[in-house]
Design a protein around this motif. Sequence first.
Motif, PDB file in Angstrom:
ATOM      1  N   ILE A  43     -42.445  -3.399 115.108  1.00 38.84           N
ATOM      2  CA  ILE A  43     -41.108  -3.888 114.784  1.00 38.84           C
ATOM      3  C   ILE A  43     -41.108  -4.420 113.356  1.00 38.84           C
ATOM      4  N   VAL A  44     -40.113  -4.002 112.585  1.00 37.12           N
ATOM      5  CA  VAL A  44     -39.961  -4.490 111.213  1.00 37.12           C
ATOM      6  C   VAL A  44     -38.524  -4.954 111.040  1.00 37.12           C
ATOM      7  N   LEU A  45     -38.357  -6.129 110.454  1.00 37.66           N
ATOM      8  CA  LEU A  45     -37.040  -6.655 110.107  1.00 37.66           C
ATOM      9  C   LEU A  45     -36.907  -6.635 108.593  1.00 37.66           C
ATOM     10  N   PHE A  46     -35.751  -6.163 108.118  1.00 36.69           N
ATOM     11  CA  PHE A  46     -35.515  -6.037 106.690  1.00 36.69           C
ATOM     12  C   PHE A  46     -34.312  -6.869 106.267  1.00 36.69           C
ATOM     13  N   GLU A  63     -42.950  11.800 105.624  1.00 32.78           N
ATOM     14  CA  GLU A  63     -41.590  11.336 105.931  1.00 32.78           C
ATOM     15  C   GLU A  63     -41.510   9.815 105.890  1.00 32.78           C
ATOM     16  N   HIS A  64     -42.552   9.149 106.379  1.00 37.92           N
ATOM     17  CA  HIS A  64     -42.577   7.680 106.336  1.00 37.92           C
ATOM     18  C   HIS A  64     -42.738   7.206 104.902  1.00 37.92           C
ATOM     19  N   LYS A  65     -43.504   7.932 104.115  1.00 35.23           N
ATOM     20  CA  LYS A  65     -43.686   7.548 102.703  1.00 35.23           C
ATOM     21  C   LYS A  65     -42.356   7.610 101.948  1.00 35.23           C
ATOM     22  N   LYS A  66     -41.480   8.548 102.289  1.00 35.88           N
ATOM     23  CA  LYS A  66     -40.140   8.603 101.684  1.00 35.88           C
ATOM     24  C   LYS A  66     -39.359   7.335 102.019  1.00 35.88           C
ATOM     25  N   VAL A  67     -39.478   6.890 103.264  1.00 37.40           N
ATOM     26  CA  VAL A  67     -38.799   5.666 103.692  1.00 37.40           C
ATOM     27  C   VAL A  67     -39.357   4.469 102.931  1.00 37.40           C
ATOM     28  N   ILE A  68     -40.669   4.419 102.775  1.00 39.67           N
ATOM     29  CA  ILE A  68     -41.300   3.319 102.041  1.00 39.67           C
ATOM     30  C   ILE A  68     -40.747   3.250 100.620  1.00 39.67           C
ATOM     31  N   GLU A  69     -40.614   4.403  99.971  1.00 34.63           N
ATOM     32  CA  GLU A  69     -40.065   4.432  98.602  1.00 34.63           C
ATOM     33  C   GLU A  69     -38.667   3.827  98.575  1.00 34.63           C
ATOM     34  N   HIS A  70     -37.829   4.231  99.516  1.00 32.75           N
ATOM     35  CA  HIS A  70     -36.469   3.677  99.566  1.00 32.75           C
ATOM     36  C   HIS A  70     -36.510   2.174  99.811  1.00 32.75           C
ATOM     37  N   MET A  71     -37.325   1.753 100.759  1.00 30.24           N
ATOM     38  CA  MET A  71     -37.359   0.343 101.127  1.00 30.24           C
ATOM     39  C   MET A  71     -37.902  -0.534 100.000  1.00 30.24           C
ATOM     40  N   GLN A  72     -38.820  -0.014  99.205  1.00 27.72           N
ATOM     41  CA  GLN A  72     -39.337  -0.800  98.083  1.00 27.72           C
ATOM     42  C   GLN A  72     -38.223  -1.139  97.097  1.00 27.72           C
ATOM     43  N   GLU A  73     -37.253  -0.249  96.969  1.00 29.48           N
ATOM     44  CA  GLU A  73     -36.108  -0.499  96.099  1.00 29.48           C
ATOM     45  C   GLU A  73     -35.054  -1.358  96.778  1.00 29.48           C
ATOM     46  N   ALA A  74     -34.822  -1.136  98.064  1.00 31.81           N
ATOM     47  CA  ALA A  74     -33.685  -1.736  98.760  1.00 31.81           C
ATOM     48  C   ALA A  74     -33.959  -3.122  99.337  1.00 31.81           C
ATOM     49  N   ARG A  75     -35.177  -3.386  99.750  1.00 33.21           N
ATOM     50  CA  ARG A  75     -35.415  -4.620 100.500  1.00 33.21           C
ATOM     51  C   ARG A  75     -35.684  -5.815  99.583  1.00 33.21           C
ATOM     52  N   GLU A  76     -35.195  -6.934 100.040  1.00 30.54           N
ATOM     53  CA  GLU A  76     -35.537  -8.206  99.409  1.00 30.54           C
ATOM     54  C   GLU A  76     -36.826  -8.722 100.032  1.00 30.54           C
ATOM     55  N   THR A  77     -36.878  -8.644 101.368  1.00 32.70           N
ATOM     56  CA  THR A  77     -38.056  -9.082 102.098  1.00 32.70           C
ATOM     57  C   THR A  77     -38.107  -8.360 103.443  1.00 32.70           C
ATOM     58  N   SER A  78     -39.289  -8.376 104.040  1.00 34.17           N
ATOM     59  CA  SER A  78     -39.438  -7.816 105.383  1.00 34.17           C
ATOM     60  C   SER A  78     -40.540  -8.569 106.107  1.00 34.17           C
ATOM     61  N   VAL A  79     -40.452  -8.534 107.432  1.00 34.18           N
ATOM     62  CA  VAL A  79     -41.488  -9.100 108.295  1.00 34.18           C
ATOM     63  C   VAL A  79     -41.731  -8.088 109.407  1.00 34.18           C
ATOM     64  N   SER A  80     -42.950  -8.118 109.956  1.00 35.38           N
ATOM     65  CA  SER A  80     -43.243  -7.160 111.018  1.00 35.38           C
ATOM     66  C   SER A  80     -44.118  -7.799 112.074  1.00 35.38           C
ATOM     67  N   VAL A  81     -44.131  -7.146 113.232  1.00 35.91           N
ATOM     68  CA  VAL A  81     -45.034  -7.504 114.315  1.00 35.91           C
ATOM     69  C   VAL A  81     -45.411  -6.226 115.027  1.00 35.91           C
ATOM     70  N   ASP A  82     -46.677  -6.130 115.431  1.00 34.79           N
ATOM     71  CA  ASP A  82     -47.193  -4.997 116.163  1.00 34.79           C
ATOM     72  C   ASP A  82     -47.886  -5.540 117.407  1.00 34.79           C
ATOM     73  N   PHE A  83     -47.602  -4.931 118.565  1.00 31.27           N
ATOM     74  CA  PHE A  83     -48.216  -5.426 119.792  1.00 31.27           C
ATOM     75  C   PHE A  83     -48.364  -4.305 120.805  1.00 31.27           C
ATOM     76  N   GLU A  84     -49.273  -4.522 121.761  1.00 32.04           N
ATOM     77  CA  GLU A  84     -49.447  -3.570 122.846  1.00 32.04           C
ATOM     78  C   GLU A  84     -48.329  -3.773 123.857  1.00 32.04           C
ATOM     79  N   SER A  85     -47.781  -2.657 124.297  1.00 27.40           N
ATOM     80  CA  SER A  85     -46.666  -2.754 125.255  1.00 27.40           C
ATOM     81  C   SER A  85     -46.886  -1.792 126.402  1.00 27.40           C
TER      82      SER A  85
END
Length: 95
Positions: A5-8, A73-95
């Motif tokens: 999960i990532v919040l932007f 495809e994810h790297k394209k998203v990363i490029e966009h997000m580096q320009e667009a985001r002010e900040t982000s937080v994430s969490v990864d867990f087993e579900s």
Amino acid sequence: MITHIVLFKLKDGSPESIARTAGVLKAMEGKIEELKHLEVGTDILHSERSYDIALITKFESMQALEAYQVHPEHKKVIEHMQEARETSVSVDFES
């Protein structure tokens, strides 16, 4: 399963910018084999502690998550997000 999960919070919090960025995230659907679930949501409360966009993804294993991280495809998203985001937080867990 691994849930990622990532919040932007975006630099430009206008509805148009949020919709454009949510579309960039949603565009990954069906393009990355390891990505088993993708959900994108935009904030409806707009409180002081709100983030603009939530990305919820699921993978069968840590190896699948790692493959997603370097997928073109994810790297394209990363490029966009580096320009667009002010900040982000994430969490990864087993579900």
